[in-house]
Design an enzyme around this catalytic site. Sequence first.
Site, PDB file in Angstrom:
ATOM      1  N   SER A   1       4.467  16.491   9.798  1.00 41.24           N
ATOM      2  CA  SER A   1       3.993  15.243   8.933  1.00 41.24           C
ATOM      3  C   SER A   1       2.910  14.344   9.753  1.00 41.24           C
ATOM      4  O   SER A   1       2.481  13.216   9.463  1.00 41.24           O
ATOM      5  CB  SER A   1       5.513  14.174   8.801  1.00 41.24           C
ATOM      6  OG  SER A   1       5.935  14.113   9.925  1.00 41.24           O
TER       7      SER A   1
ATOM      8  N   ASN B   1      15.964   9.936  13.367  1.00 41.61           N
ATOM      9  CA  ASN B   1      16.528   9.424  12.236  1.00 41.61           C
ATOM     10  C   ASN B   1      16.258   7.731  12.072  1.00 41.61           C
ATOM     11  O   ASN B   1      15.985   7.477  11.314  1.00 41.61           O
ATOM     12  CB  ASN B   1      17.824   9.848  11.887  1.00 41.61           C
ATOM     13  CG  ASN B   1      17.681  11.497  11.528  1.00 41.61           C
ATOM     14  OD1 ASN B   1      16.755  12.090  11.576  1.00 41.61           O
ATOM     15  ND2 ASN B   1      18.842  11.991  11.486  1.00 41.61           N
TER      16      ASN B   1
ATOM     17  N   THR C   1      -2.291 -12.182 -30.973  1.00 35.30           N
ATOM     18  CA  THR C   1      -1.209 -11.338 -30.866  1.00 35.30           C
ATOM     19  C   THR C   1      -1.525 -10.198 -31.903  1.00 35.30           C
ATOM     20  O   THR C   1      -2.325 -10.261 -32.664  1.00 35.30           O
ATOM     21  CB  THR C   1      -0.025 -12.042 -31.492  1.00 35.30           C
ATOM     22  OG1 THR C   1      -0.200 -12.355 -32.868  1.00 35.30           O
ATOM     23  CG2 THR C   1       0.457 -13.444 -30.801  1.00 35.30           C
ATOM     24  N   HIS C   2      -0.818  -8.836 -31.321  1.00 37.72           N
ATOM     25  CA  HIS C   2      -1.298  -7.598 -31.784  1.00 37.72           C
ATOM     26  C   HIS C   2      -2.639  -7.355 -32.133  1.00 37.72           C
ATOM     27  O   HIS C   2      -3.435  -6.725 -32.867  1.00 37.72           O
ATOM     28  CB  HIS C   2      -0.872  -7.611 -33.597  1.00 37.72           C
ATOM     29  CG  HIS C   2       0.585  -8.128 -33.626  1.00 37.72           C
ATOM     30  ND1 HIS C   2       1.607  -7.453 -33.924  1.00 37.72           N
ATOM     31  CD2 HIS C   2       0.995  -9.521 -33.904  1.00 37.72           C
ATOM     32  CE1 HIS C   2       2.670  -8.057 -34.050  1.00 37.72           C
ATOM     33  NE2 HIS C   2       2.499  -9.281 -34.127  1.00 37.72           N
TER      34      HIS C   2
ATOM     35  N   SER D   1     -25.482   4.836 -16.580  1.00 35.95           N
ATOM     36  CA  SER D   1     -25.143   6.242 -17.240  1.00 35.95           C
ATOM     37  C   SER D   1     -26.184   7.057 -16.779  1.00 35.95           C
ATOM     38  O   SER D   1     -27.327   6.435 -16.620  1.00 35.95           O
ATOM     39  CB  SER D   1     -24.932   6.165 -18.635  1.00 35.95           C
ATOM     40  OG  SER D   1     -25.445   7.184 -19.262  1.00 35.95           O
TER      41      SER D   1
ATOM     42  N   LYS E   1     -26.694   1.649 -20.625  1.00 40.29           N
ATOM     43  CA  LYS E   1     -25.413   1.435 -20.472  1.00 40.29           C
ATOM     44  C   LYS E   1     -25.194   0.749 -18.951  1.00 40.29           C
ATOM     45  O   LYS E   1     -25.912   0.805 -18.074  1.00 40.29           O
ATOM     46  CB  LYS E   1     -24.542   2.940 -20.042  1.00 40.29           C
ATOM     47  CG  LYS E   1     -24.543   3.724 -21.356  1.00 40.29           C
ATOM     48  CD  LYS E   1     -23.490   2.908 -22.519  1.00 40.29           C
ATOM     49  CE  LYS E   1     -22.077   2.814 -22.381  1.00 40.29           C
ATOM     50  NZ  LYS E   1     -21.443   4.187 -22.460  1.00 40.29           N
TER      51      LYS E   1
ATOM     52  N   ASN F   1     -21.541   0.000 -17.499  1.00 40.36           N
ATOM     53  CA  ASN F   1     -20.168   0.359 -17.823  1.00 40.36           C
ATOM     54  C   ASN F   1     -19.214  -0.390 -16.662  1.00 40.36           C
ATOM     55  O   ASN F   1     -19.387  -0.601 -15.798  1.00 40.36           O
ATOM     56  CB  ASN F   1     -19.740   1.946 -17.597  1.00 40.36           C
ATOM     57  CG  ASN F   1     -20.405   2.488 -18.456  1.00 40.36           C
ATOM     58  OD1 ASN F   1     -20.658   2.067 -19.803  1.00 40.36           O
ATOM     59  ND2 ASN F   1     -20.919   3.691 -18.270  1.00 40.36           N
TER      60      ASN F   1
ATOM     61  N   GLU G   1     -11.879  -0.211 -14.990  1.00 39.87           N
ATOM     62  CA  GLU G   1     -11.349   1.195 -15.440  1.00 39.87           C
ATOM     63  C   GLU G   1     -10.670   1.833 -14.273  1.00 39.87           C
ATOM     64  O   GLU G   1      -9.721   2.464 -14.626  1.00 39.87           O
ATOM     65  CB  GLU G   1     -12.514   1.968 -16.069  1.00 39.87           C
ATOM     66  CG  GLU G   1     -13.068   1.622 -17.335  1.00 39.87           C
ATOM     67  CD  GLU G   1     -14.559   2.209 -17.671  1.00 39.87           C
ATOM     68  OE1 GLU G   1     -14.355   3.245 -18.517  1.00 39.87           O
ATOM     69  OE2 GLU G   1     -15.574   1.917 -17.238  1.00 39.87           O
TER      70      GLU G   1
ATOM     71  N   TYR H   1      20.426  11.568   6.712  1.00 42.21           N
ATOM     72  CA  TYR H   1      19.171  11.823   6.563  1.00 42.21           C
ATOM     73  C   TYR H   1      19.019  13.104   6.074  1.00 42.21           C
ATOM     74  O   TYR H   1      19.540  14.145   6.323  1.00 42.21           O
ATOM     75  CB  TYR H   1      18.417  11.777   8.068  1.00 42.21           C
ATOM     76  CG  TYR H   1      16.924  12.083   7.850  1.00 42.21           C
ATOM     77  CD1 TYR H   1      16.047  11.453   7.623  1.00 42.21           C
ATOM     78  CD2 TYR H   1      16.626  13.571   8.382  1.00 42.21           C
ATOM     79  CE1 TYR H   1      14.625  11.843   7.777  1.00 42.21           C
ATOM     80  CE2 TYR H   1      15.431  14.043   8.321  1.00 42.21           C
ATOM     81  CZ  TYR H   1      14.276  13.106   8.183  1.00 42.21           C
ATOM     82  OH  TYR H   1      13.149  13.429   8.169  1.00 42.21           O
TER      83      TYR H   1
ATOM     84  N   GLN I   1      10.885  12.531   4.430  1.00 42.14           N
ATOM     85  CA  GLN I   1       9.626  12.771   5.010  1.00 42.14           C
ATOM     86  C   GLN I   1       8.550  12.762   3.829  1.00 42.14           C
ATOM     87  O   GLN I   1       7.482  12.044   4.082  1.00 42.14           O
ATOM     88  CB  GLN I   1       9.481  14.059   5.936  1.00 42.14           C
ATOM     89  CG  GLN I   1       8.161  14.182   6.362  1.00 42.14           C
ATOM     90  CD  GLN I   1       8.017  15.444   7.220  1.00 42.14           C
ATOM     91  OE1 GLN I   1       8.688  15.361   8.258  1.00 42.14           O
ATOM     92  NE2 GLN I   1       7.445  16.354   7.127  1.00 42.14           N
TER      93      GLN I   1
ATOM     94  N   LYS J   1       6.490   8.775   3.045  1.00 36.30           N
ATOM     95  CA  LYS J   1       5.630   8.268   3.703  1.00 36.30           C
ATOM     96  C   LYS J   1       4.213   8.345   2.695  1.00 36.30           C
ATOM     97  O   LYS J   1       3.682   7.271   2.817  1.00 36.30           O
ATOM     98  CB  LYS J   1       5.520   8.772   5.193  1.00 36.30           C
ATOM     99  CG  LYS J   1       6.046   7.922   5.904  1.00 36.30           C
ATOM    100  CD  LYS J   1       6.285   8.675   7.172  1.00 36.30           C
ATOM    101  CE  LYS J   1       7.053   9.955   7.435  1.00 36.30           C
ATOM    102  NZ  LYS J   1       8.596   9.516   7.221  1.00 36.30           N
TER     103      LYS J   1
HETATM  104  N1  ARG Z   1       8.900  13.307  10.644  1.00 38.37           N
HETATM  105  C1  ARG Z   1      10.266  12.864  10.060  1.00 38.37           C
HETATM  106  C2  ARG Z   1      10.032  12.023   8.894  1.00 38.37           C
HETATM  107  O1  ARG Z   1       9.202  11.563   8.698  1.00 38.37           O
HETATM  108  C3  ARG Z   1      11.049  12.158  11.335  1.00 38.37           C
HETATM  109  C4  ARG Z   1      12.307  12.362  11.045  1.00 38.37           C
HETATM  110  C5  ARG Z   1      12.957  13.808  11.603  1.00 38.37           C
HETATM  111  N2  ARG Z   1      14.226  13.887  11.734  1.00 38.37           N
HETATM  112  C6  ARG Z   1      14.774  14.934  11.713  1.00 38.37           C
HETATM  113  N3  ARG Z   1      15.974  14.957  11.794  1.00 38.37           N
HETATM  114  N4  ARG Z   1      14.308  15.940  11.323  1.00 38.37           N
HETATM  115  O2  ARG Z   1      11.170  11.973   8.181  1.00 38.37           O
END
Ligand code: ARG
Length: 466
Positions: free
Chosen positions: A24, A111, A156-157, A278, A284, A286, A291, A318, A323, A326
């Site tokens: 990660s 964790n 409206t509409h 364009s 144009k 735009n 958008e 956990y 993971q 993120k």
């Molecule tokens: N890289 C892991 C995550 O983002 C960290 C936690 C990992 N924990 C584990 N028991 N493998 O979730």
Amino acid sequence: MMPKLWAGRFEKPTDALMDDFQSSIPFDQRLIECDIAGSIAHATMLGEQNIIPAADAAAIVDGLKGILADYRAGALEIDKSAEDVHMFVEALLTQRIGEAGKRLHTGRSRNDQVALDVRMYAREACTHVAALLTDLLDVLLSLAGQHLDTIMPGYTHLQKAQPVTLAFHLMAYAQMFMRDVNRFDHAYAEADVMPLGSGALAGTTYPLNRERVCELLGFSDVTDNALDGVSDRDFLLSFLSAASICMMHLSRFCEELVLWSSNEFGTAVMDDGFATGSSIMPQKKNPDACELVRGKTGRVYGDLTALLTVMKGLPLAYNKDMQEDKEAFFDAYDTLAKCLPTFTAMLRTTVFRREAMYASAGLGFTNATDLADYLVGKGVPFRDAHHVSGVLVGKCVKEGRALTDLTLNELRQAHSAFDTDVYEAISLEACVNRRSLRGGPAPVSVRQSIDRAQSWLKRRRAGERI
Ligand code: ARG
């Protein structure tokens, strides 16, 4: 290649495919400052509690500060072979300071560590997005102040309905963005609870001082259940929900600006700095900024849906699935962090064409309700007045005229209660000014609404979460 800190029970190294698959660090390296701050607090507390020797705690804190300084100076090479940012920092610390580094992870699991880091990052993200929203609100309130008398059609509409003002329309968005700030404040409050001490899932046997870590890291409270402490990603879902709703608001606004800047509406002109041309059609211009914001709304909804789906089948506590939280969170945050300032700058420089708005409000019988209300004022029941006004609109549609073009005679043929004061009563200005109850489009009402929003902003800026 960084050593695997958990390699003890294994006979073979992980497969290269697996290393790449589970890593990660390409995306969680942005947690590094939170990770280091969390570790500094944890090590400080471990030393204070005599769980590790005070000298080791001091060496750890110094070592971590050194890593942070190198990172901030751009002098830290992030080793992509580390599994994640937590392992990277710990392994690097031990490389740098030796034995003492090996004591950092006492009474802690990745964790609860990752839960802490993400909560700290989420607090920053909420504060940042709320600040960007208050910048947008500044622009909205100032534009609204300039357009209290700029009459435009309300719809409206997407059919012309009643005359309103541009200030009134802009203040509708101000209400939405103030609620968005509240939602990010709420997400902040959810994130602002300190999970260290949850361990892997069942707390820890060491006499940690959780309140001390909480205080060192400026959290409001500590989590109350270790299982939940490591399993909970609700605060990210709250962030993503707030982000999705905020993008929805921006997207509706963008949709209107796209319409208004079209040849058909012709009521808004975007600054050249926020439009594009364009490659083939020389004429144009735009509205790409709008958008793109509208388009990026889809990816933020996707981020919310992704995390909801990741979480929905997970047994406590956990699971590595988590993971995946993120990238969804960072993507939504990055998207908002780009959309908001761009949109704000685009809005600040957009020219609203008052005459075109006024002319547009004069078409489409936006004063038909007021014609009926006029008759009500003369004692006619509303249902009858509505019918008479409708008959007159029908006549005008056939003849290509406006209600104000009708002569008093023609009006009287439809109802005897009409008098000369009707023309003033159904002027666009009168239609707007008469709607002066709280929340209405009359300039006096909108002025008060702007004032209330301004004092709200002032309190919010002074740190009050409202
Ligand atoms: N890289 C892991 C995550 O983002 C960290 C936690 C990992 N924990 C584990 N028991 N493998 O979730």
